[in-house]
Scaffold this motif. Structure first.
Motif, PDB file in Angstrom:
ATOM      1  N   THR A 179      -7.829   1.810   6.335  1.00  0.00           N
ATOM      2  CA  THR A 179      -8.560   1.959   5.244  1.00  0.00           C
ATOM      3  C   THR A 179      -7.433   2.711   4.501  1.00  0.00           C
ATOM      4  O   THR A 179      -8.168   2.744   3.536  1.00  0.00           O
ATOM      5  CB  THR A 179      -9.762   3.032   5.434  1.00  0.00           C
ATOM      6  N   LEU A 180      -6.534   3.228   4.460  1.00  0.00           N
ATOM      7  CA  LEU A 180      -5.747   3.670   2.877  1.00  0.00           C
ATOM      8  C   LEU A 180      -5.192   2.400   2.792  1.00  0.00           C
ATOM      9  O   LEU A 180      -3.852   1.468   2.812  1.00  0.00           O
ATOM     10  CB  LEU A 180      -4.347   3.865   4.215  1.00  0.00           C
ATOM     11  N   GLU A 181      -5.188   1.780   1.313  1.00  0.00           N
ATOM     12  CA  GLU A 181      -5.392   0.860   1.447  1.00  0.00           C
ATOM     13  C   GLU A 181      -4.924   0.941   0.009  1.00  0.00           C
ATOM     14  O   GLU A 181      -5.021   0.509  -1.758  1.00  0.00           O
ATOM     15  CB  GLU A 181      -6.093   0.035   0.699  1.00  0.00           C
ATOM     16  N   PHE A 182      -3.606   1.777   0.021  1.00  0.00           N
ATOM     17  CA  PHE A 182      -2.498   2.189  -1.706  1.00  0.00           C
ATOM     18  C   PHE A 182      -2.194   0.951  -2.037  1.00  0.00           C
ATOM     19  O   PHE A 182      -1.507  -0.094  -1.145  1.00  0.00           O
ATOM     20  CB  PHE A 182      -1.153   3.138  -1.106  1.00  0.00           C
ATOM     21  N   LYS A 183      -1.625   1.087  -3.768  1.00  0.00           N
ATOM     22  CA  LYS A 183      -0.912  -0.159  -4.186  1.00  0.00           C
ATOM     23  C   LYS A 183       0.489  -0.246  -4.066  1.00  0.00           C
ATOM     24  O   LYS A 183       0.900   0.647  -3.922  1.00  0.00           O
ATOM     25  CB  LYS A 183      -1.246  -0.492  -5.749  1.00  0.00           C
ATOM     26  N   LYS A 184       0.912  -1.732  -3.799  1.00  0.00           N
ATOM     27  CA  LYS A 184       2.266  -1.383  -3.561  1.00  0.00           C
ATOM     28  C   LYS A 184       3.191  -1.761  -4.927  1.00  0.00           C
ATOM     29  O   LYS A 184       2.502  -2.849  -5.461  1.00  0.00           O
ATOM     30  CB  LYS A 184       2.727  -2.345  -2.578  1.00  0.00           C
TER      31      LYS A 184
ATOM     32  N   PHE B 129      -1.067   8.725 -11.532  1.00  0.00           N
ATOM     33  CA  PHE B 129      -1.545   9.791 -11.142  1.00  0.00           C
ATOM     34  C   PHE B 129      -2.669   8.756 -10.938  1.00  0.00           C
ATOM     35  O   PHE B 129      -3.596   9.042 -10.216  1.00  0.00           O
ATOM     36  CB  PHE B 129      -1.667  10.447 -11.039  1.00  0.00           C
ATOM     37  N   LEU B 130      -3.317   8.751 -12.546  1.00  0.00           N
ATOM     38  CA  LEU B 130      -4.568   8.449 -12.980  1.00  0.00           C
ATOM     39  C   LEU B 130      -4.621   6.712 -12.241  1.00  0.00           C
ATOM     40  O   LEU B 130      -6.472   6.575 -12.295  1.00  0.00           O
ATOM     41  CB  LEU B 130      -4.957   8.116 -14.539  1.00  0.00           C
ATOM     42  N   SER B 131      -4.457   5.810 -12.293  1.00  0.00           N
ATOM     43  CA  SER B 131      -4.580   4.835 -11.514  1.00  0.00           C
ATOM     44  C   SER B 131      -4.823   4.628  -9.587  1.00  0.00           C
ATOM     45  O   SER B 131      -4.677   3.881  -9.410  1.00  0.00           O
ATOM     46  CB  SER B 131      -3.609   3.750 -12.271  1.00  0.00           C
ATOM     47  N   ARG B 132      -4.073   5.449  -9.222  1.00  0.00           N
ATOM     48  CA  ARG B 132      -4.375   5.682  -7.765  1.00  0.00           C
ATOM     49  C   ARG B 132      -5.675   6.621  -7.390  1.00  0.00           C
ATOM     50  O   ARG B 132      -5.466   7.589  -6.414  1.00  0.00           O
ATOM     51  CB  ARG B 132      -3.317   6.351  -6.696  1.00  0.00           C
TER      52      ARG B 132
ATOM     53  N   GLN C 158       6.050   6.911  -4.607  1.00  0.00           N
ATOM     54  CA  GLN C 158       5.955   5.941  -4.164  1.00  0.00           C
ATOM     55  C   GLN C 158       6.325   4.789  -2.852  1.00  0.00           C
ATOM     56  O   GLN C 158       5.926   3.990  -2.474  1.00  0.00           O
ATOM     57  CB  GLN C 158       5.856   5.092  -5.580  1.00  0.00           C
ATOM     58  N   TYR C 159       7.466   5.160  -3.029  1.00  0.00           N
ATOM     59  CA  TYR C 159       8.743   4.955  -1.592  1.00  0.00           C
ATOM     60  C   TYR C 159       8.212   4.725  -0.708  1.00  0.00           C
ATOM     61  O   TYR C 159       7.912   3.945   0.081  1.00  0.00           O
ATOM     62  CB  TYR C 159       9.868   5.390  -2.150  1.00  0.00           C
TER      63      TYR C 159
ATOM     64  N   ARG D  90       6.114   2.380   2.029  1.00  0.00           N
ATOM     65  CA  ARG D  90       6.930   1.876   3.159  1.00  0.00           C
ATOM     66  C   ARG D  90       5.535   1.770   4.439  1.00  0.00           C
ATOM     67  O   ARG D  90       5.608   1.123   5.157  1.00  0.00           O
ATOM     68  CB  ARG D  90       7.713   2.746   3.604  1.00  0.00           C
ATOM     69  N   ILE D  91       4.396   2.725   3.818  1.00  0.00           N
ATOM     70  CA  ILE D  91       3.447   3.113   4.582  1.00  0.00           C
ATOM     71  C   ILE D  91       2.222   1.449   4.628  1.00  0.00           C
ATOM     72  O   ILE D  91       1.946   0.953   5.931  1.00  0.00           O
ATOM     73  CB  ILE D  91       2.156   4.099   4.180  1.00  0.00           C
ATOM     74  N   VAL D  92       2.380   0.473   3.342  1.00  0.00           N
ATOM     75  CA  VAL D  92       2.031  -0.471   3.347  1.00  0.00           C
ATOM     76  C   VAL D  92       2.712  -1.293   3.951  1.00  0.00           C
ATOM     77  O   VAL D  92       1.816  -2.510   4.934  1.00  0.00           O
ATOM     78  CB  VAL D  92       1.789  -1.061   1.712  1.00  0.00           C
TER      79      VAL D  92
END
Length: 149
Positions: free
Chosen positions: A10-15, A37-40, A136-137, A141-143
């Motif tokens: 469910t963790l869907e961060f943007k790469k 920060f605001l976009s995430r 973000q790095y 890596r998580i994505v």
């Protein structure tokens, strides 16, 4: 094992490209950091942890950074020497608040991600030096790993 994979999927961060982030942060004189920060916000809110990133402060910082950029470009045209001295003083004070908010938010984001995965992922000294670039790095890596560490 299967339920753990389902939970972490469910963790869907943007790469995002790190090199592009560095260039945008420098060219925009920090405006991109506030935007990052605001976009995430929705991604961090989905982590459901007790830590909170101060998004209202990031809205304030975004406005401050845009006005600071405009002031640095057009300030001498509209203000006297005294006005410039006053605005420079205010700008320096707010710049320190920006750095403090950046470090505070970066470490809160780290805690949120590490609490979510129940694992230490970040090096504190790298986070203190590189802030959102290092965040973000690690997120990239998580994505790439599909949410599995």
């Amino acid at each position: 094992m299967q339920s753990e994979l389902a939970t972490h999927s469910t963790l869907e961060f943007k790469k995002t490209n790190i090199f592009l982030m560095v260039i945008l942060s420098i060219v925009t004189i920090g405006i991109y950091n506030a935007y990052w920060f605001l976009s995430r916000k929705k991604y961090f809110k989905n982590l459901n942890t007790k830590n909170v990133i101060p998004y209202k402060w990031w809205i304030f910082m975004l406005i401050y950074l845009i006005l600071s950029l405009l002031y640095s470009l057009f300030g001498p045209v509209f203000f006297t020497e005294y006005g410039i001295a006053v605005l420079d003083s205010i700008d320096i004070i707010l710049a320190f608040y920006f750095v403090g908010c950046l470090n505070y938010s970066a470490f809160r984001a780290r805690e949120m991600i590490e609490d979510y995965f129940e694992e230490e992922i970040f090096q504190s000294w790298l986070l203190a030096v590189f802030n959102i670039w290092y965040l973000q790095y690690k997120i990239n890596r998580i994505v790439d790993a599909g949410g599995n560490l």
